[in-house]
Design an enzyme around this catalytic site. Sequence first.
Site, short mmCIF file in Angstrom:
data_model
loop_
_atom_site.label_atom_id
_atom_site.label_comp_id
_atom_site.label_asym_id
_atom_site.label_seq_id
_atom_site.Cartn_x
_atom_site.Cartn_y
_atom_site.Cartn_z
N GLY A 32 0.82 -1.21 0.00
CA GLY A 32 0.00 0.00 0.00
C GLY A 32 0.85 1.25 0.00
N ASP A 82 -2.49 -13.26 3.14
CA ASP A 82 -3.58 -12.45 3.66
C ASP A 82 -3.54 -12.52 5.18
OD1 ASP A 82 -6.19 -11.48 4.43
OD2 ASP A 82 -6.91 -11.97 2.43
N LYS A 148 -10.19 7.94 12.65
CA LYS A 148 -11.58 7.47 12.64
C LYS A 148 -11.86 6.43 13.72
CE LYS A 148 -11.94 8.58 7.78
NZ LYS A 148 -10.71 9.37 7.82
#
Length: 167
Positions: A32, A82, A148
């Site tokens: 990312g 993952d 957040k």
Amino acid sequence: MRSYALIILLNLQKEIEKMFNNKIIFISGGTGSFGNKFVDVISKKYKPKKIIIFSRDEFKQFNMQSRFPVEKFPFLRFFLGDVRDLERLRSAMSNVDYVVHAAALKQVPSAEYNPIEFVKTNIYGAENVINAAIKNNVDKIIALSTDKAVNPINLYGATKLVSDKLF
């Protein structure tokens, strides 16, 4: 007062060098934007023994390998996997000194439409990273968060809050 601040900064720099020089670093979600910048900075300023870039996105791994070719960056290793897969994490974290956990699903609208997927990745994935790190006697984990997660008003923020609490 200025010399005291300088001493603190120099000591901090020495600690950071100890953390990254000649160490094996594992980064989940490593392909990312954070992972790309992290690898760029660490490879320019320090001398890691190995950086393991763990990601489920084969295309992003291909792109990152093009940006950081093995001839110039022989310490980089790319692992497909993952964070939802505990066994793969355990295997990939073998002999790792430090873990940087950056893997997460992050798009607020997607979270509202696919809540279980966000729970699986952001909460269960975080738990798997913690368990794999414990199993492999990792020295430290650095987990990325988000603003957040403070007083969350949506599912994404709530999953990151739980992740933060787990860490």
